[in-house]
Design an enzyme around this catalytic site. Sequence first.
Site, mmCIF file in Angstrom:
data_model
loop_
_atom_site.group_PDB
_atom_site.id
_atom_site.type_symbol
_atom_site.label_atom_id
_atom_site.label_comp_id
_atom_site.label_asym_id
_atom_site.label_seq_id
_atom_site.Cartn_x
_atom_site.Cartn_y
_atom_site.Cartn_z
ATOM 1 N N TYR A 7 0.880 -1.183 0.000
ATOM 2 C CA TYR A 7 0.000 0.000 0.000
ATOM 3 C C TYR A 7 0.906 1.218 0.000
ATOM 4 O O TYR A 7 1.307 1.723 1.042
ATOM 5 C CB TYR A 7 -0.926 -0.019 1.213
ATOM 6 C CG TYR A 7 -1.878 1.156 1.277
ATOM 7 C CD1 TYR A 7 -2.490 1.648 0.132
ATOM 8 C CD2 TYR A 7 -2.177 1.767 2.500
ATOM 9 C CE1 TYR A 7 -3.364 2.724 0.187
ATOM 10 C CE2 TYR A 7 -3.059 2.832 2.561
ATOM 11 C CZ TYR A 7 -3.641 3.303 1.408
ATOM 12 O OH TYR A 7 -4.514 4.383 1.467
ATOM 13 N N ASP A 49 -2.018 -1.556 -4.069
ATOM 14 C CA ASP A 49 -2.380 -0.196 -4.459
ATOM 15 C C ASP A 49 -1.097 0.617 -4.536
ATOM 16 O O ASP A 49 -0.556 1.053 -3.523
ATOM 17 C CB ASP A 49 -3.347 0.382 -3.419
ATOM 18 C CG ASP A 49 -3.840 1.771 -3.792
ATOM 19 O OD1 ASP A 49 -3.302 2.351 -4.755
ATOM 20 O OD2 ASP A 49 -4.748 2.283 -3.113
ATOM 21 N N HIS A 55 -12.354 0.288 -4.676
ATOM 22 C CA HIS A 55 -11.444 -0.405 -5.585
ATOM 23 C C HIS A 55 -12.071 -1.738 -5.987
ATOM 24 O O HIS A 55 -12.917 -2.286 -5.273
ATOM 25 C CB HIS A 55 -10.104 -0.702 -4.907
ATOM 26 C CG HIS A 55 -9.308 0.506 -4.532
ATOM 27 N ND1 HIS A 55 -8.135 0.860 -5.156
ATOM 28 C CD2 HIS A 55 -9.507 1.440 -3.566
ATOM 29 C CE1 HIS A 55 -7.639 1.956 -4.606
ATOM 30 N NE2 HIS A 55 -8.461 2.325 -3.629
#
Length: 271
Positions: A112, A156, A258
Amino acid sequence: MRGVLTVSTVNVNGLRAAVKKGFVEWLAATKADVVACQEVRAEAAQLPASVVEPEGWFAAHAPSAVKGRNGVSLYSRVEPDEVRTGFGEPEFEDSGRYLEMHLPGVVVASLYLPSGEVGTERQEEKERFMAAFLPYLAELRGKAAAAGREVVVVGDWNIAHDTIDLKNWRGNQKNSGFLPEERAWLGRVHEAGYADVQRRLDATGPGPYTWWSYRGKAFDNDSGWRIDLQLATLGLAEKVTAVTVERAESYDLRWSDHAPVTATYDVPFPS
């Protein structure tokens, strides 16, 4: 051993909320061998057993030291040989941004990467993270190869690499996530030996997008960004056979802003 490895990644945008909206059902239905989650934003004590230690999975979680922030997880159907939290940079060691599992023939990592905002400390943090993370990726590739493993870093990445990776690229050229220096950095990740497996199969785009703002009609108009990526070392990237963005059929069926990104690799992996 069977002939495919399937890896799925999704930013859950708060796992406690996602659990109430359909994440548990999705996890139960997925055919993936490994599932990576980002932006968990919860510690184990705040989550039901169905996501902390779901039946049939070996789970690892890396929450942030700051409560309610960040957090990454990994679920594997095969017991890992090793689990590593963080990548050795003290500032980010307990930030809940990086977790990896060493599995048969492959290292799978959940990332992330910080989101930023131009002109703020958040952007400076993102830049520090990128500066420290790039050499680690090169080191990881080398060490994994010496151990007979490929690597795939999924999650991500909070950067759209090219104009085909976001709908409104013209209006975002001065915004974090599509800054020239961020895009150039992602190019250097490719130069370090990692390939974007989506672009191996679809080099022209546009999209498919993986994140849509909750504001306005972004989802309905497919006005999104492709920032949830699977970047694999070349030996593994060459074996990718399919990449699917599991976009919800309608706005009301979303359990995150998402969508899961699921890739299948034609490599031996235990059943």
